[in-house]
Motif scaffolding. Structure first.
Motif, PDB file in Angstrom:
ATOM      1  N   UNK A 164       0.809  -1.205   0.000  1.00  0.00           N
ATOM      2  CA  UNK A 164       0.000   0.000   0.000  1.00  0.00           C
ATOM      3  C   UNK A 164       0.839   1.251   0.000  1.00  0.00           C
ATOM      4  N   UNK A 165       1.932   1.251   0.764  1.00  0.00           N
ATOM      5  CA  UNK A 165       2.819   2.412   0.813  1.00  0.00           C
ATOM      6  C   UNK A 165       3.426   2.699  -0.549  1.00  0.00           C
ATOM      7  N   UNK A 166       3.861   1.641  -1.241  1.00  0.00           N
ATOM      8  CA  UNK A 166       4.472   1.845  -2.547  1.00  0.00           C
ATOM      9  C   UNK A 166       3.482   2.473  -3.511  1.00  0.00           C
ATOM     10  N   UNK A 167       2.237   1.992  -3.466  1.00  0.00           N
ATOM     11  CA  UNK A 167       1.218   2.565  -4.353  1.00  0.00           C
ATOM     12  C   UNK A 167       0.942   4.004  -3.986  1.00  0.00           C
ATOM     13  N   UNK A 168       0.902   4.285  -2.659  1.00  0.00           N
ATOM     14  CA  UNK A 168       0.622   5.653  -2.215  1.00  0.00           C
ATOM     15  C   UNK A 168       1.708   6.615  -2.641  1.00  0.00           C
ATOM     16  N   UNK A 169       2.976   6.238  -2.407  1.00  0.00           N
ATOM     17  CA  UNK A 169       4.076   7.121  -2.775  1.00  0.00           C
ATOM     18  C   UNK A 169       4.138   7.333  -4.283  1.00  0.00           C
ATOM     19  N   UNK A 170       3.767   6.325  -5.079  1.00  0.00           N
ATOM     20  CA  UNK A 170       3.830   6.472  -6.526  1.00  0.00           C
ATOM     21  C   UNK A 170       2.822   7.484  -7.033  1.00  0.00           C
ATOM     22  N   UNK A 171       1.788   7.769  -6.217  1.00  0.00           N
ATOM     23  CA  UNK A 171       0.768   8.721  -6.639  1.00  0.00           C
ATOM     24  C   UNK A 171       1.068  10.133  -6.150  1.00  0.00           C
ATOM     25  N   UNK A 172       2.074  10.293  -5.287  1.00  0.00           N
ATOM     26  CA  UNK A 172       2.375  11.607  -4.731  1.00  0.00           C
ATOM     27  C   UNK A 172       3.392  12.328  -5.603  1.00  0.00           C
ATOM     28  N   UNK A 173       3.418  13.649  -5.481  1.00  0.00           N
ATOM     29  CA  UNK A 173       4.456  14.427  -6.131  1.00  0.00           C
ATOM     30  C   UNK A 173       5.763  14.193  -5.380  1.00  0.00           C
ATOM     31  N   UNK A 174       6.866  13.880  -6.056  1.00  0.00           N
ATOM     32  CA  UNK A 174       8.078  13.467  -5.366  1.00  0.00           C
ATOM     33  C   UNK A 174       8.778  14.564  -4.586  1.00  0.00           C
ATOM     34  N   UNK A 175       8.755  15.791  -5.057  1.00  0.00           N
ATOM     35  CA  UNK A 175       9.586  16.821  -4.429  1.00  0.00           C
ATOM     36  C   UNK A 175       8.761  17.675  -3.499  1.00  0.00           C
ATOM     37  N   UNK A 176       9.158  17.689  -2.213  1.00  0.00           N
ATOM     38  CA  UNK A 176       8.604  18.642  -1.287  1.00  0.00           C
ATOM     39  C   UNK A 176       7.212  18.344  -0.783  1.00  0.00           C
ATOM     40  N   UNK A 177       6.643  17.205  -1.116  1.00  0.00           N
ATOM     41  CA  UNK A 177       5.300  16.919  -0.657  1.00  0.00           C
ATOM     42  C   UNK A 177       5.346  16.319   0.744  1.00  0.00           C
ATOM     43  N   UNK A 178       4.191  16.273   1.385  1.00  0.00           N
ATOM     44  CA  UNK A 178       4.121  15.810   2.753  1.00  0.00           C
ATOM     45  C   UNK A 178       4.539  14.356   2.882  1.00  0.00           C
ATOM     46  N   UNK A 179       5.132  14.028   4.044  1.00  0.00           N
ATOM     47  CA  UNK A 179       5.510  12.645   4.308  1.00  0.00           C
ATOM     48  C   UNK A 179       4.534  11.976   5.261  1.00  0.00           C
ATOM     49  N   UNK A 180       3.408  12.634   5.593  1.00  0.00           N
ATOM     50  CA  UNK A 180       2.440  12.009   6.471  1.00  0.00           C
ATOM     51  C   UNK A 180       1.112  11.888   5.762  1.00  0.00           C
ATOM     52  N   UNK A 181       0.288  10.984   6.268  1.00  0.00           N
ATOM     53  CA  UNK A 181      -1.037  10.808   5.706  1.00  0.00           C
ATOM     54  C   UNK A 181      -1.975  11.824   6.329  1.00  0.00           C
ATOM     55  N   UNK A 182      -2.970  12.277   5.562  1.00  0.00           N
ATOM     56  CA  UNK A 182      -3.998  13.141   6.120  1.00  0.00           C
ATOM     57  C   UNK A 182      -4.816  12.340   7.139  1.00  0.00           C
ATOM     58  N   UNK A 183      -5.228  13.012   8.209  1.00  0.00           N
ATOM     59  CA  UNK A 183      -6.007  12.329   9.226  1.00  0.00           C
ATOM     60  C   UNK A 183      -7.370  11.940   8.670  1.00  0.00           C
ATOM     61  N   UNK A 184      -7.813  10.747   9.018  1.00  0.00           N
ATOM     62  CA  UNK A 184      -9.118  10.276   8.551  1.00  0.00           C
ATOM     63  C   UNK A 184     -10.186  10.767   9.524  1.00  0.00           C
ATOM     64  N   UNK A 185     -11.341  11.169   8.991  1.00  0.00           N
ATOM     65  CA  UNK A 185     -12.446  11.589   9.833  1.00  0.00           C
ATOM     66  C   UNK A 185     -12.217  12.949  10.462  1.00  0.00           C
ATOM     67  N   UNK A 186     -12.825  13.145  11.632  1.00  0.00           N
ATOM     68  CA  UNK A 186     -12.781  14.437  12.305  1.00  0.00           C
ATOM     69  C   UNK A 186     -11.379  14.754  12.804  1.00  0.00           C
ATOM     70  N   UNK A 187     -10.965  16.005  12.632  1.00  0.00           N
ATOM     71  CA  UNK A 187      -9.656  16.454  13.089  1.00  0.00           C
ATOM     72  C   UNK A 187      -9.835  17.217  14.389  1.00  0.00           C
ATOM     73  N   UNK A 188      -9.075  16.866  15.405  1.00  0.00           N
ATOM     74  CA  UNK A 188      -9.158  17.545  16.695  1.00  0.00           C
ATOM     75  C   UNK A 188      -8.453  18.889  16.625  1.00  0.00           C
ATOM     76  N   UNK A 189      -9.122  19.948  17.074  1.00  0.00           N
ATOM     77  CA  UNK A 189      -8.554  21.293  17.036  1.00  0.00           C
ATOM     78  C   UNK A 189      -7.828  21.607  18.333  1.00  0.00           C
ATOM     79  N   UNK A 190      -6.668  22.223  18.219  1.00  0.00           N
ATOM     80  CA  UNK A 190      -5.931  22.720  19.369  1.00  0.00           C
ATOM     81  C   UNK A 190      -6.633  23.976  19.876  1.00  0.00           C
ATOM     82  N   UNK A 191      -7.056  23.956  21.132  1.00  0.00           N
ATOM     83  CA  UNK A 191      -7.801  25.088  21.683  1.00  0.00           C
ATOM     84  C   UNK A 191      -6.903  26.233  22.140  1.00  0.00           C
ATOM     85  N   UNK A 192      -5.613  25.957  22.324  1.00  0.00           N
ATOM     86  CA  UNK A 192      -4.674  27.004  22.767  1.00  0.00           C
ATOM     87  C   UNK A 192      -3.452  26.982  21.854  1.00  0.00           C
ATOM     88  N   UNK A 193      -3.560  27.562  20.648  1.00  0.00           N
ATOM     89  CA  UNK A 193      -2.441  27.518  19.698  1.00  0.00           C
ATOM     90  C   UNK A 193      -1.196  28.203  20.233  1.00  0.00           C
TER      91      UNK A 193
END
Length: 273
Positions: A112-141
């Protein structure tokens, strides 16, 4: 030589703690130690990103794999292993156990990782996956997210600066400046700016007739924020809000990006594609 050995031993000790940090299983004291060490250690920052990718991919691709199918494979592998001589017990250190298990987990995720990386732009793109579902907000940035939200308000009320060449921005900053290319997003300007007193890149996009800004900071500045590190480890993306404005953040290969606009956190996460 002794100093080198001592440094290597110190790094190895912290490397052992990263898996527990990502899974939020450390004591408060160990978490503080990791959060003080990571900003100063490029190897641990890289390891944190790599483990976050594997963890997020496993969770997204096969939530039941680790608990059922993977467990069956591990048990089968143990059953097929040759017997251990009675007078030669095998004792694994905690690090060896972690490496063994992470190796099996990585093997399960590798296709799965190989397929995922092959679909990403190689230079400068994120190395983490987007969070699935609801994203928790930091209340005190912290200082950096708060400064970025304030900067967006100022930019939104003024005429945008003349756009700079992205290649020139990268040369000026000394780290990569990724450009987002999600559908409905059009880059309209880019310039050199400062975030909390440090050099950064500002990229302005138009998305559904609204302004969206991407601030790209150095890797050191990005990982210096404890709440950002914790969010990246636990959900793959950092998010906070102030009124109608929301910003999300994620690490790149040698940088960190903050994306801000009058959108929900999940909408901003989708714009990373």
């Amino acid at each position: 030589m002794k100093d080198r050995d001592s440094a290597a031993a110190t790094h190895a000790a912290f490397a052992e703690l990263l898996a527990g940090y990502i899974d939020d299983e450390l004591s408060a004291e160990d978490r503080r130690r990791v959060e003080a060490h990571v900003p100063e250690c490029a190897k641990c920052r890289a390891e944190l990103r790599a483990q976050t990718v594997i963890r997020a991919r496993l969770m997204k691709e096969s939530g039941s794999l680790a608990s059922s199918e993977l467990a069956e494979r591990v048990l089968a592998r143990i059953a097929d292993a040759p017997p251990v001589e009675a007078d030669r017990p095998v004792l694994l250190s905690r690090r060896e156990v972690l490496v063994t298990w992470s190796g099996w987990a990585a093997a399960a995720a590798m296709g799965g990782l190989a397929a995922w990386f092959s679909q990403r732009k190689p230079a400068g793109m994120s190395m983490t996956m987007a969070a699935a579902g609801k994203v928790t907000l930091d209340q005190m940035p912290g200082l950096v997210p708060a400064d970025i939200l304030a900067s967006f308000r100022e930019v939104n009320e003024e005429e945008l600066p003349a756009g700079a060449d992205l290649a020139q921005l990268r040369r000026d900053l000394g780290f990569s400046v990724p450009r987002l290319e999600a559908p409905h997003m059009r880059l309209i300007s880019a310039w050199l700016t400062r975030v909390n007193g440090e050099p950064a890149a500002a990229l302005a996009y138009r998305c559904h007739d609204r302004l969206v800004m991407q601030y790209v900071v150095s890797e050191g500045q990005f990982f210096r924020q404890p709440q950002v590190r914790h969010a990246i480890a636990s959900q793959g993306v950092y998010a906070t809000a102030a009124g109608p404005l929301t910003t999300i953040a994620w690490p790149g290969t040698d940088n960190g990006s903050f994306l801000v606009g009058e959108f929900s956190a999940s909408d901003l996460v989708a714009m990373r594609s």
